[in-house]
Design a protein around this motif. Structure first.
Motif, PDB file in Angstrom:
ATOM      1  N   LEU A   1       5.256  21.400  24.420  1.00 36.03           N
ATOM      2  CA  LEU A   1       4.164  22.090  23.164  1.00 36.03           C
ATOM      3  C   LEU A   1       5.189  22.748  22.126  1.00 36.03           C
ATOM      4  N   GLU A   2       6.134  23.620  22.869  1.00 40.97           N
ATOM      5  CA  GLU A   2       7.062  24.349  21.935  1.00 40.97           C
ATOM      6  C   GLU A   2       7.918  23.639  20.864  1.00 40.97           C
ATOM      7  N   VAL A   3       8.347  22.360  21.392  1.00 39.92           N
ATOM      8  CA  VAL A   3       9.269  21.797  20.411  1.00 39.92           C
ATOM      9  C   VAL A   3       8.463  20.972  19.618  1.00 39.92           C
ATOM     10  N   ALA A   4       7.333  20.575  20.067  1.00 38.87           N
ATOM     11  CA  ALA A   4       6.367  19.821  19.150  1.00 38.87           C
ATOM     12  C   ALA A   4       6.182  20.741  17.809  1.00 38.87           C
ATOM     13  N   LEU A   5       5.679  22.060  18.237  1.00 39.82           N
ATOM     14  CA  LEU A   5       5.274  23.027  17.381  1.00 39.82           C
ATOM     15  C   LEU A   5       6.295  23.484  16.351  1.00 39.82           C
ATOM     16  N   ASP A   6       7.608  23.396  16.944  1.00 39.38           N
ATOM     17  CA  ASP A   6       8.871  23.800  16.063  1.00 39.38           C
ATOM     18  C   ASP A   6       9.073  22.772  14.979  1.00 39.38           C
ATOM     19  N   ASN A   7       8.939  21.462  15.368  1.00 39.32           N
ATOM     20  CA  ASN A   7       9.301  20.385  14.385  1.00 39.32           C
ATOM     21  C   ASN A   7       8.061  20.203  13.579  1.00 39.32           C
ATOM     22  N   ILE A   8       6.853  20.368  13.864  1.00 36.37           N
ATOM     23  CA  ILE A   8       5.609  20.168  12.890  1.00 36.37           C
ATOM     24  C   ILE A   8       5.843  21.215  12.102  1.00 36.37           C
ATOM     25  N   ALA A   9       6.212  22.547  12.621  1.00 34.91           N
ATOM     26  CA  ALA A   9       6.105  23.759  11.661  1.00 34.91           C
ATOM     27  C   ALA A   9       7.237  23.701  10.518  1.00 34.91           C
ATOM     28  N   CYS A  10       8.240  22.956  10.755  1.00 40.82           N
ATOM     29  CA  CYS A  10       9.231  22.757   9.945  1.00 40.82           C
ATOM     30  C   CYS A  10       9.033  21.475   8.966  1.00 40.82           C
ATOM     31  N   GLY A  11       7.855  20.818   9.212  1.00 38.49           N
ATOM     32  CA  GLY A  11       7.609  19.704   8.228  1.00 38.49           C
ATOM     33  C   GLY A  11       7.744  18.513   8.587  1.00 38.49           C
ATOM     34  N   LEU A  12       8.145  18.464   9.871  1.00 33.92           N
ATOM     35  CA  LEU A  12       7.998  16.760  10.563  1.00 33.92           C
ATOM     36  C   LEU A  12       6.462  16.546  10.583  1.00 33.92           C
ATOM     37  N   ASP A  13       6.074  15.324   9.817  1.00 34.77           N
ATOM     38  CA  ASP A  13       4.869  14.881   9.726  1.00 34.77           C
ATOM     39  C   ASP A  13       4.304  13.924  10.497  1.00 34.77           C
ATOM     40  N   PRO A  14       3.294  14.301  11.309  1.00 31.94           N
ATOM     41  CA  PRO A  14       2.698  13.223  12.169  1.00 31.94           C
ATOM     42  C   PRO A  14       2.097  11.907  11.520  1.00 31.94           C
ATOM     43  N   GLN A  15       1.824  12.245  10.190  1.00 31.31           N
ATOM     44  CA  GLN A  15       1.116  11.167   9.486  1.00 31.31           C
ATOM     45  C   GLN A  15       2.420  10.069   9.055  1.00 31.31           C
ATOM     46  N   LYS A  16       3.777  10.617   9.042  1.00 35.25           N
ATOM     47  CA  LYS A  16       4.726   9.668   8.646  1.00 35.25           C
ATOM     48  C   LYS A  16       5.679   9.371  10.014  1.00 35.25           C
ATOM     49  N   THR A  17       5.824  10.199  10.990  1.00 39.76           N
ATOM     50  CA  THR A  17       6.501  10.172  12.105  1.00 39.76           C
ATOM     51  C   THR A  17       5.803   9.659  13.426  1.00 39.76           C
TER      52      THR A  17
ATOM     53  N   ARG B   1      15.942  14.991  10.069  1.00 41.73           N
ATOM     54  CA  ARG B   1      14.716  14.248  10.212  1.00 41.73           C
ATOM     55  C   ARG B   1      13.849  14.187   9.061  1.00 41.73           C
ATOM     56  N   LEU B   2      13.444  15.486   8.354  1.00 39.92           N
ATOM     57  CA  LEU B   2      12.738  15.554   7.507  1.00 39.92           C
ATOM     58  C   LEU B   2      13.062  14.715   6.177  1.00 39.92           C
ATOM     59  N   GLU B   3      14.533  14.572   6.066  1.00 40.97           N
ATOM     60  CA  GLU B   3      14.756  13.549   4.757  1.00 40.97           C
ATOM     61  C   GLU B   3      14.541  12.149   5.572  1.00 40.97           C
ATOM     62  N   LEU B   4      14.840  11.689   6.634  1.00 37.38           N
ATOM     63  CA  LEU B   4      14.661  10.554   7.114  1.00 37.38           C
ATOM     64  C   LEU B   4      13.230   9.903   7.200  1.00 37.38           C
ATOM     65  N   GLN B   5      12.417  10.814   7.519  1.00 34.43           N
ATOM     66  CA  GLN B   5      10.885  10.481   7.600  1.00 34.43           C
ATOM     67  C   GLN B   5      10.472   9.865   6.438  1.00 34.43           C
ATOM     68  N   GLU B   6      10.869  10.366   5.072  1.00 34.58           N
ATOM     69  CA  GLU B   6      10.410   9.671   4.001  1.00 34.58           C
ATOM     70  C   GLU B   6      10.613   8.253   3.713  1.00 34.58           C
ATOM     71  N   THR B   7      11.715   7.858   4.153  1.00 34.18           N
ATOM     72  CA  THR B   7      12.158   6.424   3.670  1.00 34.18           C
ATOM     73  C   THR B   7      12.361   5.588   4.775  1.00 34.18           C
ATOM     74  N   ASN B   8      12.193   5.969   6.240  1.00 27.77           N
ATOM     75  CA  ASN B   8      12.329   5.087   7.208  1.00 27.77           C
ATOM     76  C   ASN B   8      11.155   5.088   8.244  1.00 27.77           C
ATOM     77  N   ALA B   9      11.332   4.460   9.354  1.00 24.87           N
ATOM     78  CA  ALA B   9      10.124   4.510  10.403  1.00 24.87           C
ATOM     79  C   ALA B   9      10.868   5.477  11.168  1.00 24.87           C
TER      80      ALA B   9
END
Ligand code: TRP
Length: 333
Positions: A62-78, A28-36
């Protein structure tokens, strides 16, 4: 895989672990850089086999949202969103239900395996049996072209593509075929016990939120090589969970190769490997754990991210549904 609409999601049934990180979050971290990228928290899907545990599902959103954001999934991009907040998904599921037979649902190998595992016998909840249809709606409402999946989810994509074909044949071309993005080599993580898969239900997982002490304890208990009893015995690398994890998380490949040679020759105790793994995992997990703790100080802000994303996702899905109703001749207004 550039410039594509991508949909991915988690069922909110528990905190995420290292297996999720390796198997899906990294991609996901990779995909969010160049895709919608749309990231969905599949609360309705979680309820298909947790109808009697609404608190569990609610807490884990909330827990899974926290896990993903903490890993770098970025609400500005995703676009982060909650499945139940987009009623268009339920509506589309209703329309799709007419295009799939009961026999086809019963043939889905993943659902079949899950039904057996859960011991439903003849009493499978209808919502559970048809969740692949709802999953097709999740994907197609956003016209996602690419869906990163684990092997077990391939039958879902196949079923979704059958729906695309049938829908288009009857009502005209609205949807395009979906492509699964299959995991690369090394995207599946064994459990700490040496089992084929790290999983919550098997109690063999390292969680992203585990503290340093828990991490240490778990690594120290990891399965290595049952034939390696004394340090002097020659050890095996193949099937040794600690080496499997080191291959993924230790970037000092020369040092690791040297350790493998010494271990194979005999004379290395398991504690040496385990200390090395703890050091490397701690380096990876400490920043994630800290970021998670920071986010946890303001859960309202995280829920706001989910609320904003859900509103955005809903606008996109509503456009597709208008098109679907037109194609199906039920656009009365
Ligand atoms: N079934 C997925 C899982 O168990 C979650 C999911 C629900 C999903 N809807 C989806 C994944 C749509 C991809 C696309 O992890």
């Amino acid at each position: 895989m550039d410039g594509k609409i991508v949909l991915t999601g988690d069922r909110p049934t528990g905190r995420l672990h290292l297996g999720h990180f390796v198997g899906s979050i990294k991609k996901r971290l990779e995909l969010q850089e160049t895709n919608a990228l749309f990231y969905m928290i599949a609360d309705m899907q979680a309820l298909t086999d947790n109808a009697e545990n609404p608190e569990k599902v609610r807490e884990n959103v909330l827990e899974v949202a926290l896990d993903n954001i903490a890993c770098g999934l970025d609400p500005q991009k995703t676009v982060f969103f909650i499945q139940s907040g987009v009623p268009e998904l339920s509506e589309l599921t209703m329309y799709f239900l007419n295009l799939v037979t009961l026999a086809r649902l019963e043939r889905n190998p993943t659902v079949k395996a899950e039904m057996k595992q859960k011991g439903y016998g003849g009493n499978v909840p209808a919502g559970f049996l048809m969740y692949p249809i709802s999953q097709a709606a999740d994907i197609l409402a956003f016209k996602a072209e690419l869906v990163p999946v684990g092997d077990d989810q391939l039958p879902m994509i196949e079923q979704a593509n059958e729906i695309v074909e049938k829908f288009n044949r009857i009502y005209g071309d609205v949807f395009k075929k979906i492509s699964p993005l299959v995991p690369e080599e090394g995207a599946r993580l064994s459990g700490l016990d040496g089992g084929a898969k790290m999983s919550k239900s098997l109690d063999n997982a390292i969680y992203l939120a585990d503290d340093a002490e828990t991490l240490r304890k778990k690594v120290m208990s990891a399965y290595t090589d049952p034939a390696h009893i004394r340090a002097d015995d020659p050890g095996h690398i193949e099937g040794n969970v600690v080496f499997e994890y080191l291959d993924l998380f230790d970037h000092d490949k020369m040092g690791l190769d040297e350790l493998k040679k010494r271990y194979t020759a005999g004379g290395v105790g398991d504690v040496e490997l385990k200390e090395r793994l703890i050091m490397n995992l701690e380096a990876k997990l400490l920043p994630i754990r800290e970021r998670r703790a920071e986010l946890m100080e303001d859960p309202g802000a995280v829920m706001k991210i989910l609320g904003d994303g859900t509103a955005r996702a809903r606008r996109v899905a509503a456009e597709t549904l208008a098109e679907v109703r037109r194609a199906m001749k039920i656009d009365y207004a």
